[in-house]
Design a protein around this motif. Sequence first.
Motif, mmCIF file in Angstrom:
data_model
loop_
_atom_site.group_PDB
_atom_site.id
_atom_site.type_symbol
_atom_site.label_atom_id
_atom_site.label_comp_id
_atom_site.label_asym_id
_atom_site.label_seq_id
_atom_site.Cartn_x
_atom_site.Cartn_y
_atom_site.Cartn_z
ATOM 1 N N UNK A 1 0.837 -1.202 0.000
ATOM 2 C CA UNK A 1 0.000 0.000 0.000
ATOM 3 C C UNK A 1 0.875 1.256 0.000
ATOM 4 N N UNK A 2 1.934 1.236 0.801
ATOM 5 C CA UNK A 2 2.839 2.384 0.854
ATOM 6 C C UNK A 2 3.598 2.532 -0.463
ATOM 7 N N UNK A 3 4.077 1.416 -0.997
ATOM 8 C CA UNK A 3 4.819 1.462 -2.261
ATOM 9 C C UNK A 3 3.931 2.009 -3.379
ATOM 10 N N UNK A 4 2.717 1.488 -3.457
ATOM 11 C CA UNK A 4 1.804 1.931 -4.518
ATOM 12 C C UNK A 4 1.399 3.391 -4.361
ATOM 13 N N UNK A 5 1.415 3.881 -3.113
ATOM 14 C CA UNK A 5 0.961 5.253 -2.859
ATOM 15 C C UNK A 5 2.014 6.304 -3.205
ATOM 16 N N UNK A 6 3.277 6.068 -2.854
ATOM 17 C CA UNK A 6 4.237 7.162 -3.052
ATOM 18 C C UNK A 6 5.600 6.750 -3.623
ATOM 19 N N UNK B 1 15.929 -19.176 -4.285
ATOM 20 C CA UNK B 1 14.581 -18.952 -4.817
ATOM 21 C C UNK B 1 14.112 -17.547 -4.513
ATOM 22 N N UNK B 2 12.924 -17.228 -4.999
ATOM 23 C CA UNK B 2 12.248 -15.980 -4.676
ATOM 24 C C UNK B 2 11.402 -16.185 -3.422
ATOM 25 N N UNK B 3 11.441 -15.212 -2.533
ATOM 26 C CA UNK B 3 10.626 -15.237 -1.318
ATOM 27 C C UNK B 3 9.642 -14.080 -1.399
ATOM 28 N N UNK B 4 8.358 -14.401 -1.532
ATOM 29 C CA UNK B 4 7.344 -13.364 -1.699
ATOM 30 C C UNK B 4 7.026 -12.625 -0.400
ATOM 31 N N UNK B 5 7.553 -13.103 0.726
ATOM 32 C CA UNK B 5 7.308 -12.390 1.990
ATOM 33 C C UNK B 5 8.035 -11.049 2.001
ATOM 34 N N UNK B 6 9.142 -10.958 1.273
ATOM 35 C CA UNK B 6 9.895 -9.714 1.210
ATOM 36 C C UNK B 6 9.791 -9.139 -0.195
ATOM 37 N N UNK B 7 9.270 -7.909 -0.249
ATOM 38 C CA UNK B 7 9.162 -7.169 -1.500
ATOM 39 C C UNK B 7 10.380 -6.254 -1.613
ATOM 40 N N UNK B 8 11.042 -6.281 -2.746
ATOM 41 C CA UNK B 8 12.205 -5.416 -2.913
ATOM 42 C C UNK B 8 12.297 -4.896 -4.326
ATOM 43 N N UNK B 9 12.869 -3.728 -4.464
ATOM 44 C CA UNK B 9 13.026 -3.173 -5.799
ATOM 45 C C UNK B 9 13.551 -1.759 -5.750
ATOM 46 N N UNK B 10 13.516 -1.120 -6.889
ATOM 47 C CA UNK B 10 14.024 0.239 -7.024
ATOM 48 C C UNK B 10 12.922 1.145 -7.574
ATOM 49 N N UNK B 11 12.872 2.354 -7.111
ATOM 50 C CA UNK B 11 11.839 3.285 -7.560
ATOM 51 C C UNK B 11 12.230 4.713 -7.230
ATOM 52 N N UNK B 12 11.274 5.624 -7.389
ATOM 53 C CA UNK B 12 11.543 7.039 -7.118
ATOM 54 C C UNK B 12 10.628 7.531 -5.994
ATOM 55 N N UNK C 1 -6.429 4.925 6.077
ATOM 56 C CA UNK C 1 -5.154 4.481 5.513
ATOM 57 C C UNK C 1 -4.443 5.601 4.765
ATOM 58 N N UNK C 2 -5.193 6.406 4.010
ATOM 59 C CA UNK C 2 -4.565 7.462 3.212
ATOM 60 C C UNK C 2 -3.876 8.494 4.101
ATOM 61 N N UNK C 3 -4.494 8.837 5.231
ATOM 62 C CA UNK C 3 -3.881 9.800 6.153
ATOM 63 C C UNK C 3 -2.612 9.219 6.769
ATOM 64 N N UNK C 4 -2.651 7.941 7.137
ATOM 65 C CA UNK C 4 -1.476 7.285 7.717
ATOM 66 C C UNK C 4 -0.341 7.226 6.704
ATOM 67 N N UNK C 5 -0.663 6.894 5.464
ATOM 68 C CA UNK C 5 0.340 6.808 4.407
ATOM 69 C C UNK C 5 0.983 8.170 4.156
ATOM 70 N N UNK C 6 0.168 9.224 4.163
ATOM 71 C CA UNK C 6 0.687 10.584 3.974
ATOM 72 C C UNK C 6 1.658 10.959 5.092
ATOM 73 N N UNK C 7 1.326 10.592 6.327
ATOM 74 C CA UNK C 7 2.199 10.890 7.467
ATOM 75 C C UNK C 7 3.532 10.157 7.346
ATOM 76 N N UNK C 8 3.480 8.904 6.916
ATOM 77 C CA UNK C 8 4.707 8.120 6.739
ATOM 78 C C UNK C 8 5.561 8.715 5.624
ATOM 79 N N UNK C 9 4.922 9.096 4.534
ATOM 80 C CA UNK C 9 5.652 9.703 3.421
ATOM 81 C C UNK C 9 6.401 10.955 3.878
ATOM 82 N N UNK C 10 5.739 11.805 4.651
ATOM 83 C CA UNK C 10 6.362 13.040 5.118
ATOM 84 C C UNK C 10 7.524 12.737 6.061
ATOM 85 N N UNK C 11 7.349 11.744 6.930
ATOM 86 C CA UNK C 11 8.406 11.385 7.875
ATOM 87 C C UNK C 11 9.633 10.838 7.144
ATOM 88 N N UNK C 12 9.423 10.051 6.104
ATOM 89 C CA UNK C 12 10.538 9.526 5.311
ATOM 90 C C UNK C 12 11.268 10.659 4.615
#
Length: 318
Positions: free
Chosen positions: A73-78, A92-103, A275-286
């Motif tokens: 949810x956080x990744x998709x949001x910001x 192998x691939x472990x789907x419990x951990x999501x990893x990648x590169x983005x902006x 959820x949207x308010x929580x995600x916005x707060x996390x984005x600002x803190x990051x």
Amino acid sequence: MRQFLDFEKTVAELETKIFELQHVENSSDVNISEELQQLTDKAEKQLRTLYAKLTPWQKVQVARHAQRPHTLDYINAFIEDFVPLAGDRLFAEDHAIIGGIGRFRGQTIVVIGIERGADLDTRLKHNFGMARPEGYRKAQRLMRMASQFDVPIVTFVDTPGAWPGIDAEERGQAEAIAKSIETCLRATVPIISVIIGEGGSGGAIALATADKILMLEHSIYSVISPEACSSILWRDASQAAQAAGALCLTAQDLLRLKLVDQVIDEPLGGAQRDASAAITSVEQAIAEALSELENIPQQALQAKRREKFLAMGREELT
């Protein structure tokens, strides 16, 4: 449909009445707006009173709430242009951990997070957020890549703990977690970790050995789950509430003990209510954390990170 926790019974009753009255108002000419407003105010007041004095065990329940926003949810949001990277190049691939590169706000970052899943199918796919050794080795690979290309790392932690199965032990679970911690300490780029729900044991520390550790207001972070602690100390898992209080696992306790750096406020009633308010707060803190760390030289960053973890507990022992 909103899911209510056991201690939210009074709020659940009020909100059920509000829903029923709204249905009546929409399907008839009866004007009950005043009564609706009174009930809404009463429900909000009750919710505010409840969440102003949550016990540690109630915090555990909130942190585990199925409707809290998860890593994806956080990744998709910001995180823009996110490209997932799979596999540990060993097993192998472990789907419990999501990893990648983005902006993130135009800045390239490496993102690593533990995903629990939102429904039965996705929970099974992501193994309920319990990573195996290959998941932690994938995280190590991405951390090394981040250092190689001088890209900051952001991690999201939400796990009951690493997968305790025989298969994981056979493939070196303990070594994989320890190596992840070491890789975090050796990283030459800023690391920001956000505990968004449950931070359980070494499975959480493997991704939370960071320059800045942020916790959502109603998240938890502990060396062991309250149920497991209760089973060990009292031979009875039903004493979990007492264990939760003794473990000092709430964000407020951990900030006081200087084990985390910041507590991020959640919407009234927890992140699961807005959820949207929580995600916005996390984005600002990051964003603020990245800004604080971006100009620190590599050697100073590593040294400060190591000292941060070596210093933990010193004041409590003296």
